[in-house]
Scaffold this active site. Structure first.
Site, PDB file in Angstrom:
ATOM      1  N   HIS A  59     -17.532   9.574   2.594  1.00  0.00           N
ATOM      2  CA  HIS A  59     -18.297  10.810   2.708  1.00  0.00           C
ATOM      3  C   HIS A  59     -17.449  11.976   3.182  1.00  0.00           C
ATOM      4  O   HIS A  59     -17.687  13.122   2.808  1.00  0.00           O
ATOM      5  CB  HIS A  59     -19.506  10.603   3.622  1.00  0.00           C
ATOM      6  CG  HIS A  59     -20.597   9.890   2.913  1.00  0.00           C
ATOM      7  ND1 HIS A  59     -21.372   8.934   3.490  1.00  0.00           N
ATOM      8  CD2 HIS A  59     -21.006   9.987   1.628  1.00  0.00           C
ATOM      9  CE1 HIS A  59     -22.232   8.477   2.596  1.00  0.00           C
ATOM     10  NE2 HIS A  59     -22.025   9.099   1.459  1.00  0.00           N
ATOM     11  N   CYS A  79     -10.030   8.114 -17.963  1.00  0.00           N
ATOM     12  CA  CYS A  79     -11.290   8.721 -17.509  1.00  0.00           C
ATOM     13  C   CYS A  79     -11.585   8.443 -16.039  1.00  0.00           C
ATOM     14  O   CYS A  79     -12.635   8.827 -15.546  1.00  0.00           O
ATOM     15  CB  CYS A  79     -12.458   8.273 -18.380  1.00  0.00           C
ATOM     16  SG  CYS A  79     -12.796   6.519 -18.266  1.00  0.00           S
TER      17      CYS A  79
HETATM   18  C1  PEP Z   1     -12.973   3.660 -13.602  1.00  0.00           C
HETATM   19  O1  PEP Z   1     -13.076   2.510 -13.172  1.00  0.00           O
HETATM   20  O2  PEP Z   1     -11.924   4.341 -13.515  1.00  0.00           O
HETATM   21  C2  PEP Z   1     -14.117   4.310 -14.252  1.00  0.00           C
HETATM   22  C3  PEP Z   1     -13.989   5.439 -14.884  1.00  0.00           C
HETATM   23  O3  PEP Z   1     -15.319   3.706 -14.132  1.00  0.00           O
HETATM   24  P1  PEP Z   1     -16.204   3.707 -12.775  1.00  0.00           P
HETATM   25  O4  PEP Z   1     -15.513   4.602 -11.795  1.00  0.00           O
HETATM   26  O5  PEP Z   1     -17.542   4.182 -13.171  1.00  0.00           O
HETATM   27  O6  PEP Z   1     -16.176   2.269 -12.395  1.00  0.00           O
END
Ligand code: PEP
Ligand code: MG
Length: 574
Positions: free
Chosen positions: A198, A503
């Site tokens: 947080h 991502c």
């Molecule tokens: C990741 O693991 O980098 C991802 C994009 O998925 P999440 O953060 O939703 O697990």
């Protein structure tokens, strides 16, 4: 003489100011004199009154805050007034335990329950301890303890402080951070905490540069001037004032360049890098669609929208939902990640309860084992929605894939639906398990694209829980081991002609974004608001520099070395 301590930077920026340490209320001694029976009822009532007043204060703060900060304070307030927590503390009081020790015992019990639940509940432990300390401070203040009274008021004094300071603490709670004024609090450094704690969320929202997991920050005392570089993760004492002020000025110029940046993103020698947005529900989709920063979506975390659903939404309901999202991106593309249920994102209708080790358990595509129909229904709804919104280019990818066979099966399921509905669906998988990165050549024989989930790829490569505040240095996105795996996947993409994107949160780090571009990654997907700083950084470096940075980080010994090498290769001023 200068002295530097390092931590994990979570909100970028450079600041120069004196350190102000803030401490939590000390725990009461374990030894105590039993409460006389005739005092117990009054003591229990007094405790309840204090809990309500702490809760009211937090609710009031939450109403004045907005967004994530408000949500976090609201959750903390509800913990302070939770009837079962208060009842637990009161039952200790009725058995003769004084209020402060009763509060500690009740907190211990609830901490155990939260820890056993794992996932997001684990993050509530810090909030629970925050509530405990606030109540202890108020209890002590109400019994005339001047030091505690001072502590209760310390936050107000800090809020009113006129001169800049860098706040240091072992760990900070939402209520410690939410009142901070970014005009005066120019940095936050904590010994504990992780990128998703947080402290990080609130610092990000307030725009205050922040470093967590700086274990040795306790070597620096209140009043010492430090240069805090929350790009590198360093806090340095003894820097000559003119040098420090120059570093702050350079950061101000960088921030200005960020404000001036406009898409499309490319390096200084015009090598294009697609910057895409991450979304998780209709509100974030609408915000992304209205923003000029990104036109398409590289990661739509579909499970987040269903976290509160007790039963599986019907195919019709799901179709409506996906259609409304696709409608926002006509003429552009949306990549839907199929449900990543399990672990830190439990879905009532899809997650196996009581797993011993949920991060390594039935999550993501593995849910198709016990619940084969859930994925099929979701894919069908996506295909229906894509049929309705033909102007939007739709891709689908599966999370938590670990073998080529899983990738092949998933892609063929998507292709069958694509044929049945006569709609084009691009099919890919996430690379977030080290096994998938190692088997990337076989996986690429089946897929249209892959997207690297660097958050989980780091968690699983480093064998460290990404939510644990004690393991933040392992979760550092600059760890060379996961970076090597990312380089391998990017290289395979170039060899097989398969599109690769990143991502995870790492894509939002401006320097790592340059590193990924240098590895040959053509697209990066990130929170929408991170796009300008990534775009502005890419615009300042050439592709050759990005390639040099990429080649040098995989040779680094540790995250600090990797950051140093990248900054040297990219000629970013220190
Ligand atoms: C990741 O693991 O980098 C991802 C994009 O998925 P999440 O953060 O939703 O697990
Ligand atoms: Mg993931």
């Amino acid at each position: 003489m200068s002295h530097t301590v390092y931590g994990t930077p979570v909100v970028h920026g450079v600041s120069y100011a004196p350190i102000v340490w803030t401490s939590r209320h000390p725990l009461p001694p374990t030894e105590f004199t039993e409460l006389p029976p005739k005092e117990r009822a009054a003591c229990a009532a007094h405790l309840e009154e204090i809990c309500r007043s702490v809760g009211d204060d937090l609710f009031a703060q939450s109403e004045q805050a907005y967004g994530d900060v408000s949500d976090v304070l609201m959750m903390t307030a509800s913990l302070a007034t939770d009837p079962s927590w208060i009842a637990e503390a009161q039952s200790w009081i009725y058995s003769g335990v004084p209020a402060p020790q009763a509060v500690v015992r009740a907190t211990e019990k609830f901490t155990e329950v939260f820890r056993a639940s794992g996932g997001l509940m684990l993050e509530r432990v810090a909030d629970l301890k925050d509530v405990r300390d606030l109540i202890l401070a108020h209890l002590a203040a109400s019994s005339g303890d001047e030091a505690s009274d001072a502590r209760v008021h310390a936050r107000k004094v800090q809020a009113a402080s006129e001169s800049p300071y860098i706040l240091c603490a072992r760990d900070l709670s939402p209520s410690d951070t939410a009142h901070l004024n970014p005009a005066h609090c120019v940095g936050i450094v904590t010994q504990l905490g992780g990128p998703t704690s947080h402290t990080s969320i609130i610092a990000r929202q307030l725009g205050i540069p922040c470093i967590v997991a700086a274990r040795r920050i306790n070597e620096i005392r209140t009043g010492e001037y430090v240069l805090m570089d929350a790009f590198v993760g360093s806090v340095t004492t003894g820097v000559p004032e003119n040098e420090a002020r120059e570093a702050v000025e350079r950061d101000r110029r960088r921030a200005e360049a960020t404000l001036r940046w406009a898409p499309p993103a490319h390096t200084s020698d015009d090598h294009p890098v697609r910057l895409l947005a991450n979304i998780h529900d209709l509100a974030s989709a609408k915000a992304a669609a209205r923003s000029p920063l990104a036109d398409s979506i590289g990661l739509f975390r579909s499970e987040i929208a269903f976290l509160n659903a007790q039963t599986e939404p019907s195919i019709e309901e799901q179709t409506e939902f996906y259609s409304s999202i696709f409608q926002e991106f006509q003429g552009y593309s949306v990549c839907v990640r199929t449900l990543d249920a399990g672990s830190d994102k439990p879905l009532a209708y899809a997650t196996i309860p009581g797993e011993e080790n949920p991060a390594l358990g039935v999550r993501g595509i593995r849910t198709s084992g016990p619940h084969p129909q859930i994925l099929q229904n979701q894919l069908e709804a996506i295909a229906f929605a894509a049929m309705r919104q033909r102007e939007t280019s739709v891709s689908v990818m599966a999370p938590m894939v670990s073998t080529a066979a899983e990738a092949k099966w998933f892609v063929s399921s998507v292709r069958q639906l694509s044929e049945r509905f006569e709609v084009e669906l691009h099919a890919g998988v996430m690379i977030e398990v080290p096994a998938a990165a190692l088997m990337i050549d076989s996986i690429m024989e089946h897929v249209d694209f892959v997207s690297i989930g660097s958050n989980d790829l780091t968690q699983y490569t480093m064998a460290s829980d990404r939510l644990s505040p004690d393991l933040a240095e392992y979760s550092d996105p600059w760890q060379p081991a996961p970076l090597r795996l990312i380089a391998q996947v990017a290289h395979a993409g170039l060899t097989h002609g398969v599109s690769v994107s990143v991502c995870g949160e790492a894509a939002a780090d401006p320097l790592l974004a340059c590193v990924f571009a240098g590895m040959g990654v053509p697209a990066l997907s990130m929170p929408r608001l991170a796009i300008p700083s990534v775009g502005a950084q890419l615009a300042q470096v050439s592709l050759a520099q990005c390639r040099l940075a990429a080649a040098s980080v995989v040779e680094a010994a540790d995250p600090g070395d990797a950051r140093y090498r990248a900054r040297t290769a990219l000629e970013v001023e220190f």
